[in-house]
Design a protein around this motif. Sequence first.
Motif, mmCIF file in Angstrom:
data_model
loop_
_atom_site.group_PDB
_atom_site.id
_atom_site.type_symbol
_atom_site.label_atom_id
_atom_site.label_comp_id
_atom_site.label_asym_id
_atom_site.label_seq_id
_atom_site.Cartn_x
_atom_site.Cartn_y
_atom_site.Cartn_z
ATOM 1 N N ALA A 214 30.068 33.517 45.431
ATOM 2 C CA ALA A 214 30.688 32.972 44.217
ATOM 3 C C ALA A 214 32.069 32.403 44.525
ATOM 4 N N ALA A 215 32.804 33.061 45.410
ATOM 5 C CA ALA A 215 34.150 32.589 45.770
ATOM 6 C C ALA A 215 34.090 31.181 46.358
ATOM 7 N N ARG A 216 33.082 30.927 47.166
ATOM 8 C CA ARG A 216 32.951 29.584 47.758
ATOM 9 C C ARG A 216 32.670 28.533 46.673
ATOM 10 N N VAL A 217 31.854 28.902 45.695
ATOM 11 C CA VAL A 217 31.572 27.983 44.583
ATOM 12 C C VAL A 217 32.839 27.761 43.763
ATOM 13 N N LEU A 218 33.574 28.819 43.496
ATOM 14 C CA LEU A 218 34.810 28.706 42.713
ATOM 15 C C LEU A 218 35.851 27.864 43.433
ATOM 16 N N ASP A 219 35.913 27.981 44.757
ATOM 17 C CA ASP A 219 36.846 27.142 45.529
ATOM 18 C C ASP A 219 36.581 25.661 45.269
ATOM 19 N N LYS A 220 35.321 25.304 45.173
ATOM 20 C CA LYS A 220 34.953 23.900 44.944
ATOM 21 C C LYS A 220 35.131 23.498 43.487
ATOM 22 N N THR A 221 34.838 24.423 42.576
ATOM 23 C CA THR A 221 34.841 24.100 41.145
ATOM 24 C C THR A 221 36.223 24.200 40.512
ATOM 25 N N LEU A 222 36.955 25.278 40.834
ATOM 26 C CA LEU A 222 38.240 25.531 40.171
ATOM 27 C C LEU A 222 39.458 25.343 41.066
ATOM 28 N N GLY A 223 39.252 25.225 42.347
ATOM 29 C CA GLY A 223 40.402 25.084 43.243
ATOM 30 C C GLY A 223 41.141 26.397 43.424
ATOM 31 N N ASP A 224 42.385 26.454 43.016
ATOM 32 C CA ASP A 224 43.238 27.635 43.225
ATOM 33 C C ASP A 224 43.019 28.662 42.106
ATOM 34 N N TRP A 225 41.884 29.315 42.133
ATOM 35 C CA TRP A 225 41.474 30.237 41.077
ATOM 36 C C TRP A 225 41.956 31.667 41.295
ATOM 37 N N ARG A 226 42.331 32.036 42.498
ATOM 38 C CA ARG A 226 42.684 33.437 42.786
ATOM 39 C C ARG A 226 43.895 33.943 41.991
ATOM 40 N N PRO A 227 44.969 33.160 41.827
ATOM 41 C CA PRO A 227 46.071 33.647 40.987
ATOM 42 C C PRO A 227 45.651 33.861 39.528
ATOM 43 N N TRP B 234 36.237 37.732 33.369
ATOM 44 C CA TRP B 234 37.096 36.675 33.911
ATOM 45 C C TRP B 234 36.325 35.364 34.072
ATOM 46 N N LEU B 235 35.099 35.426 34.592
ATOM 47 C CA LEU B 235 34.301 34.205 34.741
ATOM 48 C C LEU B 235 34.115 33.511 33.399
ATOM 49 N N GLU B 236 33.818 34.295 32.378
ATOM 50 C CA GLU B 236 33.643 33.721 31.040
ATOM 51 C C GLU B 236 34.942 33.079 30.549
ATOM 52 N N ASP B 237 36.055 33.772 30.739
ATOM 53 C CA ASP B 237 37.356 33.249 30.323
ATOM 54 C C ASP B 237 37.724 31.990 31.108
ATOM 55 N N ALA B 238 37.509 32.019 32.425
ATOM 56 C CA ALA B 238 37.848 30.866 33.268
ATOM 57 C C ALA B 238 37.005 29.652 32.898
ATOM 58 N N ALA B 239 35.733 29.854 32.629
ATOM 59 C CA ALA B 239 34.867 28.738 32.246
ATOM 60 C C ALA B 239 35.322 28.142 30.913
ATOM 61 N N ARG B 240 35.689 29.000 29.982
ATOM 62 C CA ARG B 240 36.153 28.528 28.674
ATOM 63 C C ARG B 240 37.446 27.737 28.822
ATOM 64 N N ARG B 241 38.392 28.289 29.584
ATOM 65 C CA ARG B 241 39.688 27.617 29.745
ATOM 66 C C ARG B 241 39.574 26.298 30.503
ATOM 67 N N ALA B 242 38.745 26.275 31.538
ATOM 68 C CA ALA B 242 38.588 25.063 32.354
ATOM 69 C C ALA B 242 37.582 24.087 31.753
ATOM 70 N N ARG B 243 36.885 24.551 30.723
ATOM 71 C CA ARG B 243 35.854 23.725 30.066
ATOM 72 C C ARG B 243 34.818 23.221 31.060
ATOM 73 N N VAL B 244 34.358 24.151 31.900
ATOM 74 C CA VAL B 244 33.301 23.842 32.871
ATOM 75 C C VAL B 244 32.264 24.957 32.833
ATOM 76 N N GLU B 245 31.076 24.624 33.258
ATOM 77 C CA GLU B 245 30.014 25.619 33.410
ATOM 78 C C GLU B 245 30.163 26.228 34.798
ATOM 79 N N LEU B 246 30.360 27.529 34.848
ATOM 80 C CA LEU B 246 30.522 28.198 36.142
ATOM 81 C C LEU B 246 29.239 28.962 36.484
ATOM 82 N N GLY B 247 28.321 28.260 37.063
ATOM 83 C CA GLY B 247 27.087 28.888 37.521
ATOM 84 C C GLY B 247 27.305 29.430 38.920
ATOM 85 N N VAL B 248 27.778 30.676 38.996
ATOM 86 C CA VAL B 248 28.078 31.262 40.310
ATOM 87 C C VAL B 248 27.027 32.316 40.660
#
Length: 147
Positions: A45-58, A24-38
């Motif tokens: 990691a959830a705290r980093v994702l909150d800042k980087t992707l916003g509403d990532w849980r759904p 999922w991290l790989e897919d999310a990074a590809r789709r969002a076109r961001v580097e997800l260094g979690v």
Amino acid sequence: MAGKTLALDLDGVLADTRPLWDAWLEDAARRARVELGVPADREAAARVLDKTLGDWRPLLARFAADHAPLWIRPRADTNAALRRLTAAGARIGVFSDAPLELTEIALAHAGAARQVEIVGTLAEVQAALGGEAVVVRTREELAAALR
């Protein structure tokens, strides 16, 4: 067995969710076109994702629901042990550092959701089950709990 209270490690006992999380991290990074260094710790990691992707849980929930069958399957011996324990009156909780969305989908695909009373972090599960909960981190420890 009667009266036992067990806190099971999701990844060690029921279903290793790490490969699904990593996919999922790989897919999310590809789709969002961001580097997800979690961090490896998924609570951090959830705290980093909150800042980087916003509403990532759904997004995680949808991905996990679609892809869980690739990595998570029921284990007959483990599920039989859970059924024996609950039939004997044991209370069972499951803990993980994985987000709740991933944990719940993993439990459903592992076939263990009906036997589990509480899901959360180790601290949350121990608080809900009481201080006497035996922490079970492997399937071997689960088998020993049947004795």
